[in-house]
Design an enzyme around this catalytic site. Structure first.
Site, PDB file in Angstrom:
ATOM      1  N   LYS A 171       0.768  -1.236  -0.002  1.00 40.64           N
ATOM      2  CA  LYS A 171      -0.202  -0.006   0.146  1.00 40.64           C
ATOM      3  C   LYS A 171       0.893   1.243  -0.123  1.00 40.64           C
ATOM      4  O   LYS A 171       1.517   1.395   0.911  1.00 40.64           O
ATOM      5  CB  LYS A 171      -0.824  -0.015   1.250  1.00 40.64           C
ATOM      6  CG  LYS A 171      -2.099   0.890   1.073  1.00 40.64           C
ATOM      7  CD  LYS A 171      -2.445   1.513   2.126  1.00 40.64           C
ATOM      8  CE  LYS A 171      -1.907   2.965   2.542  1.00 40.64           C
ATOM      9  NZ  LYS A 171      -2.082   4.052   1.602  1.00 40.64           N
ATOM     10  N   GLU A 244      10.130   2.179  10.357  1.00 39.84           N
ATOM     11  CA  GLU A 244      10.930   3.341  10.036  1.00 39.84           C
ATOM     12  C   GLU A 244      10.456   4.480  10.228  1.00 39.84           C
ATOM     13  O   GLU A 244       9.630   4.889   9.340  1.00 39.84           O
ATOM     14  CB  GLU A 244      11.680   3.271   8.846  1.00 39.84           C
ATOM     15  CG  GLU A 244      12.499   1.668   8.540  1.00 39.84           C
ATOM     16  CD  GLU A 244      13.717   1.923   8.917  1.00 39.84           C
ATOM     17  OE1 GLU A 244      14.377   2.867   9.311  1.00 39.84           O
ATOM     18  OE2 GLU A 244      14.559   0.920   9.014  1.00 39.84           O
TER      19      GLU A 244
HETATM   20  P1  NAP Z   1       2.233   8.586   7.416  1.00 45.72           P
HETATM   21  O1  NAP Z   1       1.204   9.551   7.248  1.00 45.72           O
HETATM   22  O2  NAP Z   1       2.481   7.753   8.316  1.00 45.72           O
HETATM   23  O3  NAP Z   1       1.849   7.500   5.843  1.00 45.72           O
HETATM   24  C1  NAP Z   1       2.755   6.561   5.761  1.00 45.72           C
HETATM   25  C2  NAP Z   1       1.773   5.445   4.990  1.00 45.72           C
HETATM   26  O4  NAP Z   1       0.934   4.804   6.015  1.00 45.72           O
HETATM   27  C3  NAP Z   1       0.647   5.863   4.057  1.00 45.72           C
HETATM   28  O5  NAP Z   1       0.795   4.844   3.001  1.00 45.72           O
HETATM   29  C4  NAP Z   1      -0.499   5.920   4.749  1.00 45.72           C
HETATM   30  O6  NAP Z   1      -1.429   5.914   3.721  1.00 45.72           O
HETATM   31  C5  NAP Z   1      -0.347   4.871   5.454  1.00 45.72           C
HETATM   32  N1  NAP Z   1      -1.364   4.964   6.706  1.00 45.72           N
HETATM   33  C6  NAP Z   1      -1.569   5.889   7.380  1.00 45.72           C
HETATM   34  N2  NAP Z   1      -2.762   5.636   8.190  1.00 45.72           N
HETATM   35  C7  NAP Z   1      -2.623   4.235   8.329  1.00 45.72           C
HETATM   36  C8  NAP Z   1      -3.129   3.303   9.392  1.00 45.72           C
HETATM   37  N3  NAP Z   1      -3.910   3.751  10.185  1.00 45.72           N
HETATM   38  N4  NAP Z   1      -2.954   2.106   9.162  1.00 45.72           N
HETATM   39  C9  NAP Z   1      -2.087   1.601   8.166  1.00 45.72           C
HETATM   40  N5  NAP Z   1      -1.362   2.514   7.165  1.00 45.72           N
HETATM   41  C10 NAP Z   1      -1.610   3.864   7.516  1.00 45.72           C
HETATM   42  O7  NAP Z   1       3.616   9.328   6.654  1.00 45.72           O
HETATM   43  P2  NAP Z   1       3.769  10.129   5.383  1.00 45.72           P
HETATM   44  O8  NAP Z   1       3.489  11.606   5.763  1.00 45.72           O
HETATM   45  O9  NAP Z   1       3.511   9.542   4.186  1.00 45.72           O
HETATM   46  O10 NAP Z   1       5.483  10.057   5.533  1.00 45.72           O
HETATM   47  C11 NAP Z   1       6.322  11.136   6.173  1.00 45.72           C
HETATM   48  C12 NAP Z   1       6.984  10.411   7.491  1.00 45.72           C
HETATM   49  O11 NAP Z   1       7.613   9.354   7.016  1.00 45.72           O
HETATM   50  C13 NAP Z   1       7.916  11.183   8.149  1.00 45.72           C
HETATM   51  O12 NAP Z   1       7.681  11.138   9.600  1.00 45.72           O
HETATM   52  C14 NAP Z   1       9.139  10.720   7.975  1.00 45.72           C
HETATM   53  O13 NAP Z   1      10.441  11.289   8.877  1.00 45.72           O
HETATM   54  C15 NAP Z   1       8.971   9.322   7.611  1.00 45.72           C
HETATM   55  N6  NAP Z   1       9.986   8.626   7.075  1.00 45.72           N
HETATM   56  C16 NAP Z   1      10.728   7.787   7.553  1.00 45.72           C
HETATM   57  C17 NAP Z   1      11.734   7.302   6.601  1.00 45.72           C
HETATM   58  C18 NAP Z   1      12.851   6.288   7.693  1.00 45.72           C
HETATM   59  O14 NAP Z   1      13.371   5.574   6.816  1.00 45.72           O
HETATM   60  N7  NAP Z   1      13.031   6.409   9.145  1.00 45.72           N
HETATM   61  C19 NAP Z   1      11.994   7.283   5.431  1.00 45.72           C
HETATM   62  C20 NAP Z   1      11.061   8.143   4.870  1.00 45.72           C
HETATM   63  C21 NAP Z   1      10.046   8.848   5.471  1.00 45.72           C
HETATM   64  P3  NAP Z   1      -2.142   7.083   3.089  1.00 45.72           P
HETATM   65  O15 NAP Z   1      -1.105   7.997   2.284  1.00 45.72           O
HETATM   66  O16 NAP Z   1      -3.260   6.636   2.576  1.00 45.72           O
HETATM   67  O17 NAP Z   1      -2.663   8.088   4.409  1.00 45.72           O
END
Ligand code: NAP
Length: 485
Positions: A171, A244
Site C-alpha cells: 500500500k 522506520e
Molecule cells: P504517514 O502519514 O504515516 O503515511 C505513511 C503510510 O501509512 C501511507 O501509505 C499512509 O496511507 C499509511 N497509513 C496511514 N494511516 C494508516 C493506518 N492507520 N494504518 C496503516 N497504514 C496507514 O507518513 P507520510 O506523511 O507518508 O511520510 C512522512 C513520514 O515518514 C515522516 O515522519 C518521515 O520522517 C517518515 N519517513 C521515515 C523514513 C525512515 O526510513 N525512517 C523514510 C522516509 C520517511 P495514506 O497515504 O493513504 O494516508
C-alpha cells in the site's frame, strides 16, 4: 483510470470509488486511482498467500534473476521514472533520478544476495551431529510506504522481501500512487509470477488497517510518521513489525570546521528535497565562536536558492507535498516566534501556483523549544549556539528521535566522540545528514523505530526467519546438556 493489481491482474476496486493524485508544483491532477478497501485488501492477501508458497519454492538464485531484470528495466526507464517522481512528489529532477537510482542499487544488491542468504554452521556439543541455521521467508508481508521516496523506499523493502521468498501486498502513500503503479508494471514486465506482488491504492484507514490486522499476514514493514507507526504496533498483534519513523536530525559544527564545507552540507541537508527527508537536517548545533559567521554565510547562500517546479533546469528546491504540509510549516513558524527564536529568513509560503514554502532559518533557538524537538518535515532549520562539545552532544541527544546526525570538525577526538556518543542510527563526519547507500544498514534508535535496519545484509534479517537445524547421524539418542563430557 489506473487500477489496483491483485493476483496478476489490473482490476477496479470493489468500493467503486476513486481519488486523484496531484502535481504539487502546479496543483494539477495527474491521474485517477482506485480507492481500495478492506475487501480488496483481503483478496490481495489471499492471492499473496497462495503465490508465496510457489515463489519460496523457487531457488533463491532463480528469484534473483527476476530481481536483476527489475534492475535492468529500472535502469532503462530511469529518466522517465525520475521525471515521474518529480511530477508527482515534487523533488527536483536530479533528486527524482536519485530516487530511482536507489531502487536500481538495492535490486542489484538484493539480487546478489540470492546466491548467499547465509546461515551459520557451528560445531555441536555432541559427536556425530551437525548444528546449523538456514533462512526461511516470513510468509505474506504488508509493505506500507510514505510519499517522500515513492520509488526508493518501496524498493528497499520489496527487493529484500522478494529475495527472501515472501509474498507482498503493497500500500503506497495516497499522495504518490502513480509512482507505485509504474513500479509494479516494471515488476510485471520483469517476469514476477502472478500474486507474488499485489498493489492496493487507497486510504491507510481502510486498506492499511486490514493489512495490519489480517491474520494471514506474518510481517509488516512500515515507513512513515511516528504516530502511524505506533498505531500499527498496537494493532498488529503477533507479527514481525519493522518501523522506520521520523527524525529530528542535527549537524554539530565545531569552531575548527571548514565553514565552506559546512555551508554546502547544511544547505543540502536542510533544504534538499525541501526538508522532506527523514534524514533532513532540521537543527544546526554550532559552536558559539563561529555561530554568527555561519549565520551570515548561510543567509547569503539561502538567498540564492531558486524555488520552482523541479522539472525546470536550475531549480534548487521544489514544492512541499501538499497544502497540509504548508500549513504545518506555517504553524511551526508561529510556534518558533512565540518561543522566542529569531526568524532570520523565510517563514512563509512561496508562489501560490504550487505548494511552495520559502527556505527558513531560525537562530537563537534553545534545544528544548518545540521547533528544535518536533519533526516539521519542511525547509525549516533551527540554529542552536553551544559553548563546547559536551553541550553539543547534550543538545543533539535531547530529542526523542535518533535517525541521522553529523559533525563537522578537524579534531579526531571530537569526531570519535560524535561516533560513540550521539544517539542515532547514522553519524556522518564532515558531510551532511543525508546520503545512505544501499549496501549499508539504514534505520534509527529511540522514537525513530523499533530496532529494524533496512538495506544491506540487515535488510535480509528484516524479511527472513531463522530456522535452527540439528542433524544427528549417530544412530542413538544423544541428550544435549546431559550426555556431554
Ligand atoms: P504517514 O502519514 O504515516 O503515511 C505513511 C503510510 O501509512 C501511507 O501509505 C499512509 O496511507 C499509511 N497509513 C496511514 N494511516 C494508516 C493506518 N492507520 N494504518 C496503516 N497504514 C496507514 O507518513 P507520510 O506523511 O507518508 O511520510 C512522512 C513520514 O515518514 C515522516 O515522519 C518521515 O520522517 C517518515 N519517513 C521515515 C523514513 C525512515 O526510513 N525512517 C523514510 C522516509 C520517511 P495514506 O497515504 O493513504 O494516508
Amino acid at each position: 483510470m489506473h487500477k489496483i493489481y491483485i493476483d496478476g491482474s489490473w482490476v477496479n476496486s470493489s468500493s467503486g470509488k476513486t481519488f486523484e493524485s496531484f502535481n504539487p508544483a502546479t496543483k494539477k491532477s495527474i491521474g485517477t486511482f482506485q480507492q481500495g478497501n478492506a475487501a480488496d485488501a483481503r483478496h490481495a492477501i489471499d492471492a499473496a498467500y497462495d503465490a508465496q508458497k510457489k515463489w519460496a519454492g523457487m531457488p533463491a538464485p532463480s528469484r534473483a534473476r527476476i530481481l536483476f531484470n527489475i534492475r535492468d528495466l529500472l535502469t532503462k526507464d530511469k529518466e522517465r521514472l525520475g521525471r515521474l517522481v518529480t511530477t508527482e512528489m515534487g523533488k527536483i529532477l536530479p533528486e527524482g533520478l536519485g530516487d530511482v537510482q536507489e531502487a536500481i542499487d538495492i535490486f542489484e544488491y538484493m539480487a546478489g544476495e540470492g546466491r548467499r542468504l547465509f546461515g551459520h554452521t557451528v560445531p555441536s556439543e555432541l559427536p556425530d551431529k551437525f548444528a546449523m541455521t538456514t533462512r526461511l521467508p516470513i510468509g505474506v508481508v504488508s509493505v506500507i510506504t510514505p510519499w517522500n521516496f515513492p520509488i526508493a523506499v518501496p524498493a528497499w523493502k520489496m527487493a529484500a522481501a522478494l529475495i527472501c521468498g515472501n509474498g507482498i501486498v503493497w500500500k503506497p502513500s495516497s499522495d504518490t500512487p502513480l509512482c507505485a503503479v509504474e513500479l509494479v508494471k516494471i515488476f510485471e514486465k520483469a517476469g514476477m509470477p502472478k500474486g507474488v506482488v499485489n498493489l492496493l491504492t487507497g486510504p491507510g484507514s481502510s486498506v492499511g488497517d486490514e493489512l495490519v490486522r489480517n491474520r494471514a499476514v506474518s510481517g509488516i514493514s512500515f515507513t512513515g510518521h511516528r504516530d502511524t507507526g505506533e498505531d500499527i504496533l498496537r494493532k498488529a498483534g503477533v507479527k514481525r513489525v519493522g518501523l522506520e519513523l521520523g527524525g529530528k536530525n542535527g549537524i554539530i559544527v565545531m569552531d575548527d570546521a571548514d565553514l565552506g564545507l559546512v555551508v554546502d552540507g547544511i544547505i543540502w541537508g536542510a533544504y534538499g528535497t525541501s526538508g522532506q527527508r527523514c534524514t533532513a537536517a532540521s537543527r544546526v548545533i554550532a559552536h558559539e565562536k563561529i555561530a554568527g559567521k555561519l549565520e551570515k554565510l548561510l543567509l547569503a547562500r539561502i538567498a540564492k536558492i531558486k524555488i520552482g517546479d523541479g522539472l525546470q533546469k536550475g531549480t534548487d528546491m521544489g514544492p512541499l507535498i501538499n497544502e497540509g504540509a504548508v500549513r504545518k510549516c506555517e504553524k511551526y513558524i508561529d510556534i518558533g516566534k512565540k518561543e522566542g527564536a529569531k526568524l532570520v529568513c523565510g517563514g512563509k509560503k512561496g508562489s501560490a501556483s504550487g505548494h511552495f514554502f520559502l527556505p527558513t532559518l531560525f537562530t537563537g533557538a534553545a534545544p528544548d523549544m518545540r521547533i528544535a524537538q518536533e519533526e516539521i518535515f519542511g525547509p525549516v532549520l533551527s540554529m542552536i549556539a553551544v559553548k563546547n562539545m559536551d553541550k553539543a552532544i547534550e543538545a543533539i541527544n535531547s530529542v526523542d528521535y535518533g535517525l541521522s546526525s553529523s559533525i563537522y570538525t578537524k579534531d579526531m577526538k571530537n569526531a570519535f566522540r560524535a561516533i560513540c556518543e550521539i544517539e542515532a542510527g547514522l553519524t556522518y563526519v564532515n558531510s551532511s545528514t543525508i546520503g545512505s547507500e544501499a549496501h549499508l544498514p539504514f534505520g534509527g534508535v529511540k522514537g525513530t523505530g523499533n530496532g529494524v535496519r533496512e538495506a544491506g545484509i540487515t535488510g535480509i534479517e528484516e524479511f527472513s526467519s531463522i530456522k535452527t537445524v540439528y542433524f544427528d547421524y549417530s544412530g542413538r539418542l544423544q541428550r544435549a546438556q546431559i550426555d556431554t563430557d
